[in-house]
Design an enzyme around this catalytic site. Structure first.
Site, PDB file in Angstrom:
ATOM      1  N   LYS A 135       0.859  -1.192   0.000  1.00  0.00           N
ATOM      2  CA  LYS A 135       0.000   0.000   0.000  1.00  0.00           C
ATOM      3  C   LYS A 135       0.887   1.232   0.000  1.00  0.00           C
ATOM      4  O   LYS A 135       1.919   1.258   0.678  1.00  0.00           O
ATOM      5  CB  LYS A 135      -0.881   0.002   1.262  1.00  0.00           C
ATOM      6  N   GLU A 180      -8.683  12.656  12.033  1.00  0.00           N
ATOM      7  CA  GLU A 180      -7.906  11.491  12.494  1.00  0.00           C
ATOM      8  C   GLU A 180      -7.022  11.824  13.701  1.00  0.00           C
ATOM      9  O   GLU A 180      -6.091  12.615  13.606  1.00  0.00           O
ATOM     10  CB  GLU A 180      -7.038  10.961  11.336  1.00  0.00           C
ATOM     11  N   GLU A 224      -7.106  -1.702   2.754  1.00  0.00           N
ATOM     12  CA  GLU A 224      -6.432  -0.422   3.003  1.00  0.00           C
ATOM     13  C   GLU A 224      -6.520  -0.068   4.498  1.00  0.00           C
ATOM     14  O   GLU A 224      -5.556   0.399   5.100  1.00  0.00           O
ATOM     15  CB  GLU A 224      -7.225   0.598   2.167  1.00  0.00           C
ATOM     16  N   GLY A 345      -4.647  13.217  -0.167  1.00  0.00           N
ATOM     17  CA  GLY A 345      -4.085  11.967  -0.684  1.00  0.00           C
ATOM     18  C   GLY A 345      -5.013  10.797  -0.446  1.00  0.00           C
ATOM     19  O   GLY A 345      -6.004  10.901   0.289  1.00  0.00           O
ATOM     20  N   GLU A 360     -11.636  11.039  -5.182  1.00  0.00           N
ATOM     21  CA  GLU A 360     -11.560  11.044  -3.713  1.00  0.00           C
ATOM     22  C   GLU A 360     -10.752  12.245  -3.210  1.00  0.00           C
ATOM     23  O   GLU A 360     -11.089  12.843  -2.196  1.00  0.00           O
ATOM     24  CB  GLU A 360     -10.935   9.722  -3.249  1.00  0.00           C
ATOM     25  N   LYS A 364     -11.790  15.242  -0.548  1.00  0.00           N
ATOM     26  CA  LYS A 364     -10.964  15.549   0.628  1.00  0.00           C
ATOM     27  C   LYS A 364     -10.510  17.009   0.628  1.00  0.00           C
ATOM     28  O   LYS A 364     -10.205  17.563   1.684  1.00  0.00           O
ATOM     29  CB  LYS A 364      -9.773  14.596   0.694  1.00  0.00           C
TER      30      LYS A 364
END
Ligand SMILES: C=C(O[C@H]1C=CC=C(C(=O)O)[C@@H]1O)C(=O)O
Length: 373
Positions: A135, A180, A224, A345, A360, A364
């Site tokens: 990944k 996060e 992921e 990202g 995506e 974001k």
């Protein structure tokens, strides 16, 4: 919490920037006299910090001790005054300053524009398929310019109202709303929220539920996500006597998207403070990839730009080592000259689709694009 002024600014760089900051902070606290009449997380002597993502970044990492901290948590509010030895004590003038003029900035593609980003994703997939790594998180930039006198509190205000369930921050020119939690330490307890795996919000309630449902069943997102959780658990385990993860990943709803999330909770058993754990955990596979070293090398190669403080720890540290650190996501850096750089990202795994990953990044970017626009 808001810090006003600077009593002290400590700068760090290189591979040991976070552990150097942890040692410098311990030393400073050892020499400070602290009177804390409130005793809740964030009171007493604290520093705000923002670190560079990469070991070889040209961007400095900083801890800033403000002259005045105004804080509010639950039903407690406080003011902390800090001064250096031999200097007069700080004083607070409680004056509300109205916002400066409104401004609107159009952010346009910067390094790794859309077509090049899709190309980079395709190359990453090829390298994953060739077995070089499992990944890698690839980011791209958007950029703009604002007058150096623009009142960036307007951006903060917009973000904190629009994204109340995130960590809204502004430290040394880095401003954003991150969902996060990298690591939080309070009284020997450590917690973190690992995010990886993303879906768009639906156009109506049924479509929205459908998207969240599809996210929980997506094999690509599960993979992921699992790699991001594994990297955080592996980094925290050596410092904890217990470490529990949510039984299953759950969905977190934000105004611009859905994420897959896992919460971690544990007990620190080796005296580590928040910055020690930040040093151990950064960069997780939510922002770099797996294996870590290969991912950091491949992302630097494919992105071709310095990430600065994007995707790196941002937060605060207290005198007892407790603190709260988020990952600097959904953010922009505003230079003293008014140059704005924002990043977003996506985690790339073997079945990632370049067009979907590009879409995506657009989702974001939305908090920052709206807050500046
Ligand atoms: C790298 C970013 O998001 C990370 C955090 C949540 C979900 C992610 C994802 O689904 O790819 C990323 O791992 C970013 O927002 O720039």
């Amino acid at each position: 919490m808001a810090g006003i002024g600077e009593v002290l600014r400590l700068e760090f760089s290189g591979p040991n920037r976070v552990s150097d900051a942890a040692s410098a902070w311990r030393e400073l606290v050892g020499e400070a006299s602290i009177v804390d009449q409130v005793g809740v997380p964030g009171t007493g002597l604290i520093a705000f910090g923002t670190f560079a993502f990469a070991d070889d970044s040209a961007e400095t990492s900083v801890l800033i001790v403000p002259r005045v901290v105004v804080g509010h948590r639950g039903n407690r509010s406080w003011v902390t005054l800090v001064h250096a030895e031999g200097e007069p004590a700080a004083s607070v003038e409680v004056a509300q300053r109205a916002f400066g003029d409104e401004f609107r900035v159009r952010l346009v593609p910067g390094e790794l524009p859309p077509a090049a980003y899709q190309d980079a994703v395709a190359q990453a997939v090829a390298r994953i398929d060739a077995g070089e790594l499992s990944k890698v998180v690839l980011a791209r930039q958007i950029r703009g310019h604002v007058s150096p006198d623009a009142d960036i509190r307007r951006v903060l205000d917009h973000l904190s109202r629009g994204y109340p369930d995130t960590w809204t921050f502004a430290v040394d020119g880095l401003v954003g709303s991150s969902p996060e939690t990298l690591v939080r330490v309070a009284d020997g307890a450590v917690s973190a929220r690992v995010l990886a795996g993303t879906a768009s919000r639906g156009v109506d309630a049924a479509a929205d539920r459908g998207n969240a449902e599809a996210l929980t069943h997506s094999e690509k997102d599960a993979e992921e996500h699992a790699l991001a959780v594994r990297s955080a658990v592996d980094a925290l385990e050596p410092h904890t006597s217990t470490l529990e993860a949510s039984a299953e990943p759950f969905t977190v709803k934000l105004p611009n998207l859905w994420h897959l999330a896992t919460d971690l909770e544990g007990t620190v058993d080796d005296g580590s403070g928040a910055l020690d754990l930040v040093a151990a955990i950064h960069p997780t596979a939510a922002v770099a990839g797996t294996p870590r070293e290969a991912a950091v090398r491949v992302l630097a190669e494919l992105e071709g730009f310095d990430r600065g403080r994007y995707a790196a720890p941002v937060g605060w540290i207290g005198a007892d080592g407790d603190g709260e650190w988020a990952i600097a996501l959904r953010c922009a850096h505003v230079s003293p000259e008014g140059e704005i750089t924002a990043w977003a990202g996506c985690g790339i795994v073997h079945d990632s689709d370049p067009a979907a990953e590009l879409a995506e990044t657009v989702m974001k970017f939305r908090p920052i694009v709206d807050a500046f626009g």
